[in-house]
Design a protein around this motif. Structure first.
Motif, PDB file in Angstrom:
ATOM      1  N   GLU A 246     174.043  57.188  50.111  1.00 30.68           N
ATOM      2  CA  GLU A 246     173.314  57.415  48.867  1.00 30.68           C
ATOM      3  C   GLU A 246     172.086  58.294  49.088  1.00 30.68           C
ATOM      4  O   GLU A 246     171.741  59.123  48.253  1.00 30.68           O
ATOM      5  CB  GLU A 246     172.894  56.079  48.240  1.00 30.68           C
ATOM      6  N   GLN A 247     171.426  58.083  50.226  1.00 33.84           N
ATOM      7  CA  GLN A 247     170.276  58.904  50.572  1.00 33.84           C
ATOM      8  C   GLN A 247     170.697  59.986  51.559  1.00 33.84           C
ATOM      9  O   GLN A 247     171.351  59.698  52.566  1.00 33.84           O
ATOM     10  CB  GLN A 247     169.166  58.047  51.187  1.00 33.84           C
ATOM     11  N   PRO A 248     170.364  61.236  51.297  1.00 39.20           N
ATOM     12  CA  PRO A 248     170.797  62.311  52.194  1.00 39.20           C
ATOM     13  C   PRO A 248     170.058  62.275  53.521  1.00 39.20           C
ATOM     14  O   PRO A 248     168.926  61.800  53.611  1.00 39.20           O
ATOM     15  CB  PRO A 248     170.437  63.575  51.410  1.00 39.20           C
ATOM     16  N   ARG A 249     170.711  62.761  54.554  1.00 35.21           N
ATOM     17  CA  ARG A 249     170.097  62.936  55.865  1.00 35.21           C
ATOM     18  C   ARG A 249     170.223  64.403  56.261  1.00 35.21           C
ATOM     19  O   ARG A 249     171.234  65.032  56.001  1.00 35.21           O
ATOM     20  CB  ARG A 249     170.788  62.069  56.916  1.00 35.21           C
ATOM     21  N   VAL A 250     169.196  64.919  56.910  1.00 34.03           N
ATOM     22  CA  VAL A 250     169.174  66.329  57.298  1.00 34.03           C
ATOM     23  C   VAL A 250     168.958  66.420  58.800  1.00 34.03           C
ATOM     24  O   VAL A 250     168.113  65.700  59.368  1.00 34.03           O
ATOM     25  CB  VAL A 250     168.069  67.102  56.548  1.00 34.03           C
ATOM     26  N   GLU A 251     169.708  67.286  59.450  1.00 27.26           N
ATOM     27  CA  GLU A 251     169.599  67.490  60.898  1.00 27.26           C
ATOM     28  C   GLU A 251     169.603  68.984  61.196  1.00 27.26           C
ATOM     29  O   GLU A 251     170.391  69.742  60.614  1.00 27.26           O
ATOM     30  CB  GLU A 251     170.770  66.809  61.612  1.00 27.26           C
ATOM     31  N   VAL A 252     168.743  69.416  62.102  1.00 21.99           N
ATOM     32  CA  VAL A 252     168.673  70.829  62.491  1.00 21.99           C
ATOM     33  C   VAL A 252     169.805  71.153  63.457  1.00 21.99           C
ATOM     34  O   VAL A 252     170.053  70.414  64.414  1.00 21.99           O
ATOM     35  CB  VAL A 252     167.320  71.158  63.137  1.00 21.99           C
ATOM     36  N   ILE A 253     170.492  72.274  63.205  1.00 20.97           N
ATOM     37  CA  ILE A 253     171.542  72.760  64.104  1.00 20.97           C
ATOM     38  C   ILE A 253     170.971  73.798  65.066  1.00 20.97           C
ATOM     39  O   ILE A 253     171.073  73.680  66.280  1.00 20.97           O
ATOM     40  CB  ILE A 253     172.703  73.378  63.299  1.00 20.97           C
ATOM     41  N   ALA A 254     170.384  74.839  64.511  1.00 15.25           N
ATOM     42  CA  ALA A 254     169.778  75.923  65.299  1.00 15.25           C
ATOM     43  C   ALA A 254     169.055  76.848  64.328  1.00 15.25           C
ATOM     44  O   ALA A 254     169.231  76.759  63.113  1.00 15.25           O
ATOM     45  CB  ALA A 254     170.834  76.697  66.085  1.00 15.25           C
ATOM     46  N   ARG A 255     168.274  77.730  64.879  1.00 11.48           N
ATOM     47  CA  ARG A 255     167.576  78.723  64.059  1.00 11.48           C
ATOM     48  C   ARG A 255     168.435  79.978  63.947  1.00 11.48           C
ATOM     49  O   ARG A 255     168.877  80.518  64.968  1.00 11.48           O
ATOM     50  CB  ARG A 255     166.224  79.065  64.676  1.00 11.48           C
ATOM     51  N   HIS A 256     168.676  80.439  62.698  1.00  6.28           N
ATOM     52  CA  HIS A 256     169.377  81.715  62.561  1.00  6.28           C
ATOM     53  C   HIS A 256     168.384  82.874  62.501  1.00  6.28           C
ATOM     54  O   HIS A 256     168.661  83.964  62.997  1.00  6.28           O
ATOM     55  CB  HIS A 256     170.318  81.729  61.358  1.00  6.28           C
ATOM     56  N   GLY A 257     167.244  82.685  61.872  1.00  2.00           N
ATOM     57  CA  GLY A 257     166.168  83.662  61.924  1.00  2.00           C
ATOM     58  C   GLY A 257     166.455  84.998  61.273  1.00  2.00           C
ATOM     59  O   GLY A 257     165.816  85.999  61.617  1.00  2.00           O
ATOM     60  N   THR A 258     167.391  85.031  60.314  1.00  2.00           N
ATOM     61  CA  THR A 258     167.705  86.327  59.705  1.00  2.00           C
ATOM     62  C   THR A 258     166.575  86.811  58.805  1.00  2.00           C
ATOM     63  O   THR A 258     165.838  86.023  58.204  1.00  2.00           O
ATOM     64  CB  THR A 258     169.015  86.252  58.899  1.00  2.00           C
ATOM     65  N   ASP A 259     166.448  88.113  58.719  1.00  2.00           N
ATOM     66  CA  ASP A 259     165.592  88.759  57.731  1.00  2.00           C
ATOM     67  C   ASP A 259     166.488  89.038  56.531  1.00  2.00           C
ATOM     68  O   ASP A 259     167.291  89.973  56.546  1.00  2.00           O
ATOM     69  CB  ASP A 259     165.014  90.048  58.308  1.00  2.00           C
ATOM     70  N   TRP A 260     166.363  88.225  55.486  1.00  2.00           N
ATOM     71  CA  TRP A 260     167.286  88.281  54.356  1.00  2.00           C
ATOM     72  C   TRP A 260     167.289  89.643  53.676  1.00  2.00           C
ATOM     73  O   TRP A 260     168.260  90.010  53.009  1.00  2.00           O
ATOM     74  CB  TRP A 260     166.939  87.189  53.341  1.00  2.00           C
ATOM     75  N   GLY A 261     166.237  90.413  53.830  1.00  4.76           N
ATOM     76  CA  GLY A 261     166.170  91.721  53.182  1.00  4.76           C
ATOM     77  C   GLY A 261     166.350  92.887  54.116  1.00  4.76           C
ATOM     78  O   GLY A 261     166.051  94.031  53.756  1.00  4.76           O
ATOM     79  N   ALA A 262     166.847  92.643  55.309  1.00  3.63           N
ATOM     80  CA  ALA A 262     166.912  93.702  56.314  1.00  3.63           C
ATOM     81  C   ALA A 262     167.970  94.761  56.007  1.00  3.63           C
ATOM     82  O   ALA A 262     167.875  95.883  56.483  1.00  3.63           O
ATOM     83  CB  ALA A 262     167.184  93.100  57.694  1.00  3.63           C
ATOM     84  N   LEU A 263     169.003  94.390  55.225  1.00  2.80           N
ATOM     85  CA  LEU A 263     170.080  95.309  54.887  1.00  2.80           C
ATOM     86  C   LEU A 263     170.426  95.151  53.423  1.00  2.80           C
ATOM     87  O   LEU A 263     170.204  94.092  52.830  1.00  2.80           O
ATOM     88  CB  LEU A 263     171.330  95.009  55.737  1.00  2.80           C
ATOM     89  N   PRO A 264     171.000  96.183  52.814  1.00  2.00           N
ATOM     90  CA  PRO A 264     171.430  96.051  51.417  1.00  2.00           C
ATOM     91  C   PRO A 264     172.534  95.007  51.275  1.00  2.00           C
ATOM     92  O   PRO A 264     173.268  94.716  52.227  1.00  2.00           O
ATOM     93  CB  PRO A 264     171.960  97.453  51.073  1.00  2.00           C
ATOM     94  N   GLY A 265     172.659  94.454  50.090  1.00  2.00           N
ATOM     95  CA  GLY A 265     173.764  93.544  49.829  1.00  2.00           C
ATOM     96  C   GLY A 265     173.660  92.257  50.626  1.00  2.00           C
ATOM     97  O   GLY A 265     172.588  91.674  50.770  1.00  2.00           O
ATOM     98  N   GLN A 266     174.791  91.836  51.203  1.00  2.00           N
ATOM     99  CA  GLN A 266     174.857  90.530  51.855  1.00  2.00           C
ATOM    100  C   GLN A 266     175.059  90.608  53.365  1.00  2.00           C
ATOM    101  O   GLN A 266     175.374  89.607  54.001  1.00  2.00           O
ATOM    102  CB  GLN A 266     175.985  89.706  51.222  1.00  2.00           C
ATOM    103  N   TYR A 267     174.879  91.772  53.951  1.00  2.00           N
ATOM    104  CA  TYR A 267     175.070  91.902  55.391  1.00  2.00           C
ATOM    105  C   TYR A 267     174.145  90.993  56.184  1.00  2.00           C
ATOM    106  O   TYR A 267     174.467  90.586  57.297  1.00  2.00           O
ATOM    107  CB  TYR A 267     174.839  93.349  55.823  1.00  2.00           C
ATOM    108  N   SER A 268     172.976  90.691  55.642  1.00  2.20           N
ATOM    109  CA  SER A 268     172.016  89.872  56.379  1.00  2.20           C
ATOM    110  C   SER A 268     172.181  88.380  56.112  1.00  2.20           C
ATOM    111  O   SER A 268     171.477  87.566  56.705  1.00  2.20           O
ATOM    112  CB  SER A 268     170.587  90.294  56.013  1.00  2.20           C
ATOM    113  N   HIS A 269     173.101  87.997  55.225  1.00  4.78           N
ATOM    114  CA  HIS A 269     173.280  86.582  54.919  1.00  4.78           C
ATOM    115  C   HIS A 269     173.979  85.863  56.073  1.00  4.78           C
ATOM    116  O   HIS A 269     175.002  86.349  56.580  1.00  4.78           O
ATOM    117  CB  HIS A 269     174.098  86.415  53.644  1.00  4.78           C
ATOM    118  N   PRO A 270     173.501  84.693  56.484  1.00  2.00           N
ATOM    119  CA  PRO A 270     174.100  84.011  57.637  1.00  2.00           C
ATOM    120  C   PRO A 270     175.563  83.608  57.444  1.00  2.00           C
ATOM    121  O   PRO A 270     176.350  83.672  58.385  1.00  2.00           O
ATOM    122  CB  PRO A 270     173.208  82.779  57.814  1.00  2.00           C
TER     123      PRO A 270
END
Length: 403
Positions: free
Chosen positions: A351-375
């Motif tokens: 009922e209550q969500p749990r969150v766990e870190v996997i790893a850092r992706h560290g993308t710059d979401w605006g580094a490229l046009p469109g969705q190329y920078s999306h993880p």
């Protein structure tokens, strides 16, 4: 750029500073390197040994396989002209980038894999093609979808017998290689949008239309991992289409092609527009998120018959992102929402969500046009690996985290 069949290794390995998990950066060259979009079971082979990705290098593009544990790369097709445009539908907005790639020149992120038989399906311009990632045998499944259409993301059914691909209307000016006078969505607010879903045998053969709808669009339509006669679909309506639809019609539905039956998968939030949705690996749930009417995001799981299972409100979550399914865990992989630079597991078995870190992706979401920078993270079928894309300084690479 390399030729079909050439193999090499340009990878490097490091340990994530947050979790100390081993991460392999598979690519270190090229303009962009990108796995398929966030759909379930479309990136890795069944044993988790290989993944597929597209890449643009030296003004050309191609599709590749990577051996996950070693980083060895093999080019699967001869390079094609053009650097591609991820999801051409989203590029037809009147920019010079749109004028160049909105017609689908080159290889882009519209690809998927048949995990058992190891056929990779991808689009080049108006052609739907397939290549076997081991033998490098190639097939042309659809020679030409027609200049009046733009293709969405292909999907392969549970039995690996058929490929489906959604089509929506092309912007008539971009179609004529002109600069668009109106952005794509604005042009089609008059109700002239049309959706067609084509199906073709993976082995090649007759192309049939299995669904059509006037007035709607869809770039995403994926097969259930449990039922070969069930698809998860987006239904986007004017005036905002994939940017918000009509503001009143729920976005995600299931479609049974044999009967044409549609089943609504509604959110419990007052906002009815789920931004992204995917199947859980067992096919028991559809996982989704969307911008909440209260601010932030809601994230949930719903059964294919429309019965809500879990929905959590994260009303302070400020970041864009995606949802993906994790194999072997009752968890959603997030690449945004609560963090702009972390991959997270959000467990939905309580009922209550749990969150766990996997790893850092560290993308710059605006580094490229469109969705190329999306993880666009992916779990492999064994639950041993998670892939993601990340961009910095005007280019992007493919990574895998060892779980």
């Amino acid at each position: 750029m390399a030729q079909k069949g050439e193999a090499w290794n340009e990878s490097e390995v490091y340990h994530d500073r947050w979790t100390l998990r081993e991460v392999r950066r598979i690519t270190t060259s090229g303009l962009y390197n990108q796995t398929p979009t966030y759909h379930t079971n479309v990136c890795f082979t069944e044993d988790g040994e290989f993944l597929i990705f597209g890449s643009a290098r030296e003004g050309k593009s191609a599709i590749f396989r990577a051996h996950v544990s070693s980083g060895d790369i093999t080019q699967l097709i001869e390079s094609v002209d053009g650097v591609g445009g991820y999801a051409p539908l989203h590029k037809q907005a009147g920019s010079s980038w749109a004028a160049g790639v909105g017609n689908g020149m080159g290889v882009n992120g519209a690809m998927c894999i048949a995990p058992r038989s190891r056929w990779a399906v991808f689009t080049v311009a108006r052609t739907l093609r397939a290549v076997h990632i081991e033998t490098l045998e190639e097939r042309t499944l659809i020679e030409d979808i027609g200049q009046e259409w733009v293709s969405g993301i292909p999907s392969i059914d549970l039995n690996e017998a058929y490929v489906t691909v959604p089509l929506v209307c092309a912007h008539p000016e971009v179609q004529q290689h002109k600069r668009a006078s109106k952005p794509y969505m604005e042009h089609f607010t008059n109700g002239e949008m049309n959706l067609r879903v084509l199906q073709v045998p993976l082995a090649g053969g007759e192309v049939t239309t299995i669904y059509s709808e006037d007035g709607a669009g869809s770039a995403h339509m994926t097969h259930s991992p449990l039922d070969p006669d069930l698809l998860l679909i987006d239904r986007d309506f004017p005036p905002r289409f994939w940017g918000g639809s009509d503001g009143s019609t729920n976005r995600i539905w299931t479609l049974r092609p044999s009967t044409g039956a549609l089943t609504e998968l509604p959110s419990q939030d007052d906002a009815c527009f789920q931004v992204h949705s995917v199947w859980s690996w067992d096919g028991e749930y559809v996982l989704y998120h969307g911008r909440s009417a209260q601010g932030g995001y809601y994230i949930g799981a719903i059964r294919p018959d429309g019965e809500s299972y879990r929905e959590y409100g994260f009303y302070g979550a400020p970041h864009y992102g995606h949802v993906s399914a994790m194999a072997g865990r009752p968890a959603i992989i997030l690449d945004g929402n609560m963090s702009p630079d972390m991959l997270l597991w959000l467990y939905y078995d309580r009922e209550q969500p749990r969150v766990e870190v996997i790893a850092r992706h560290g993308t710059d979401w605006g580094a490229l046009p469109g969705q190329y920078s999306h993880p666009h993270p992916h779990s492999d079928p064994t639950g041993r690996w998670i892939s993601f894309n990340a961009a910095q300084r005007g280019r992007s690479d493919v990574f895998v985290v060892k779980i």
